[in-house]
Design an enzyme around this catalytic site. Structure first.
Site, mmCIF file in Angstrom:
data_model
loop_
_atom_site.group_PDB
_atom_site.id
_atom_site.type_symbol
_atom_site.label_atom_id
_atom_site.label_comp_id
_atom_site.label_asym_id
_atom_site.label_seq_id
_atom_site.Cartn_x
_atom_site.Cartn_y
_atom_site.Cartn_z
ATOM 1 C CE LYS A 1 -4.525 -1.585 0.893
ATOM 2 N NZ LYS A 1 -5.587 -2.039 1.743
ATOM 3 N NE ARG B 1 -7.760 -7.909 -0.587
ATOM 4 C CZ ARG B 1 -7.058 -7.140 -1.432
ATOM 5 N NH1 ARG B 1 -5.993 -6.423 -1.282
ATOM 6 N NH2 ARG B 1 -7.667 -7.052 -2.728
HETATM 7 N N1 HH2 Z 1 -7.545 -3.663 0.004
HETATM 8 C C1 HH2 Z 1 -7.679 -3.447 -1.231
HETATM 9 C C2 HH2 Z 1 -8.958 -4.165 -1.928
HETATM 10 N N2 HH2 Z 1 -9.517 -4.978 -1.137
HETATM 11 N N3 HH2 Z 1 -10.273 -5.698 1.021
HETATM 12 C C3 HH2 Z 1 -10.169 -5.790 2.339
HETATM 13 N N4 HH2 Z 1 -10.880 -6.659 3.183
HETATM 14 N N5 HH2 Z 1 -9.020 -5.110 2.808
HETATM 15 C C4 HH2 Z 1 -8.314 -4.208 2.176
HETATM 16 O O1 HH2 Z 1 -7.210 -3.766 2.850
HETATM 17 C C5 HH2 Z 1 -8.573 -4.341 0.710
HETATM 18 C C6 HH2 Z 1 -9.331 -5.075 0.327
HETATM 19 C C7 HH2 Z 1 -6.566 -2.696 -2.242
HETATM 20 O O2 HH2 Z 1 -5.690 -3.627 -2.786
HETATM 21 P P1 HH2 Z 1 -5.589 -4.149 -4.431
HETATM 22 O O3 HH2 Z 1 -6.849 -5.292 -4.072
HETATM 23 O O4 HH2 Z 1 -4.289 -4.820 -4.527
HETATM 24 O O5 HH2 Z 1 -5.895 -3.077 -5.421
HETATM 25 P P2 HH2 Z 1 -7.115 -2.865 -6.191
HETATM 26 O O6 HH2 Z 1 -8.117 -2.010 -5.070
HETATM 27 O O7 HH2 Z 1 -6.776 -1.738 -7.279
HETATM 28 O O8 HH2 Z 1 -7.839 -3.906 -6.622
#
Ligand code: HH2
Length: 275
Positions: free
Chosen positions: A216, A251
């Site tokens: 992040k 995650r």
């Molecule tokens: N962070 C992201 C997406 N979903 N869900 C939960 N429960 N907790 C989190 O911290 C969280 C989440 C963001 O990361 P990422 O999926 O890699 O990126 P994107 O939002 O661009 O798909």
């Protein structure tokens, strides 16, 4: 199975999106997604978290039909080869319904079941696990000007309120997980760091806590603007900090490295209790 001490679970991220911040576009093809799922299982993932709508700040919404068309074939293919727990990162009850029917187990909702009027009822009816994540605002605009008088108190109270709303709607207590939503409507350091520093208060609400810190932006903010793929050290540090505070799962994008860090942590912790 091994006989290592109990440890936090590893949730591996699999984004079926063209625009996610760290792996966007790489796994849009179902065969590529399946290969990545297989690799993460081999690397030690306990749960796979599949998303088809980026929640990156500024990302555009994706229609339910497109999310379903991206997710269902991959879930079906994973189910054909493995009984690993599958969670689906979506704010839409239609998507939760279609993907749980295809074999997913957990609804990971960054809007904590506020995305649609029937989200709470759908979660209760599906009987699936639910991750209730805290977010201030909505993904498109959440990073514009996040504001809190007391971020720790407000996020903890909001999570307690959403857990109560889920219980009142008929979601079983043992199905509920909480997540402070690092980076979701939070200033990179002014809000994320105090929240990470006070995870115990969220753990004390009595539900398993999931923590998403992997790659992040606050890590880049603390380290010379390191790019998303150069944030592994910071991701591991923040994950282990969470484990120390009692979280149940992390995650992550880097499954193998995180699984190894958690194994070593758990082994040392067990030894410290016997010392
Ligand atoms: N962070 C992201 C997406 N979903 N869900 C939960 N429960 N907790 C989190 O911290 C969280 C989440 C963001 O990361 P990422 O999926 O890699 O990126 P994107 O939002 O661009 O798909």
């Amino acid at each position: 199975m091994h006989s290592w001490p109990e440890r936090a679970l590893v949730m591996g991220v699999l984004n079926l999106t063209p625009d996610s911040f760290s792996d966007g576009g790489r796994f849009l093809e179902p065969s590529a997604a399946l290969a990545r799922a297989q690799a993460m299982i081999a690397e030690g993932a306990d749960i796979l978290d599949l998303g088809a709508e980026s929640t990156r700040p500024g990302a555009d919404p994706v229609p339910a039909e497109i999310e379903i068309a991206r997710l269902v074939p991959v879930i079906t293919a994973i189910r054909a080869m493995s009984d690993i727990a599958i969670s689906v990162d979506t704010m839409k009850p239609q998507v939760a319904r279609a993907t749980m029917a295809a074999g997913a187990d957990i609804w990971n909702d960054v809007s904590a079941l506020t995305g649609a009027p029937d989200s709470l009822a759908a979660a209760a009816e599906l009987g699936c696990g639910v991750v209730l994540m805290h977010m201030q605002g909505e993904p498109r605009t959440m990073q514009a000007e996040p504001h809190y008088d007391d971020v720790v108190r407000e996020v903890t109270a909001a999570l307690a309120e959403r857990a109560q709303a889920a219980l009142s709607a008929g979601v079983a207590r043992e199905k509920i997980w909480l997540d402070p939503g690092i980076g979701f409507g939070k200033h990179m350091t002014r809000h994320n760091l105090p929240l990470l520093g006070s995870l115990e208060g969220i753990v004390a609400l009595g539900f398993p806590v999931l923590l998403g810190v992997s790659r992040k932006r606050f890590i880049g903010a603390l380290d010379d603007d390191a790019a998303a793929d150069a944030r592994l050290g910071g991701s591991l540090a923040a994950a282990l900090w969470g484990v120390r505070a009692g979280i149940a799962a992390v995650r992550v994008h880097d499954v193998r490295e995180t699984a190894q860090a958690l194994k070593v942590w758990a082994a040392i912790e067990a030894a410290s209790k016997n010392a």
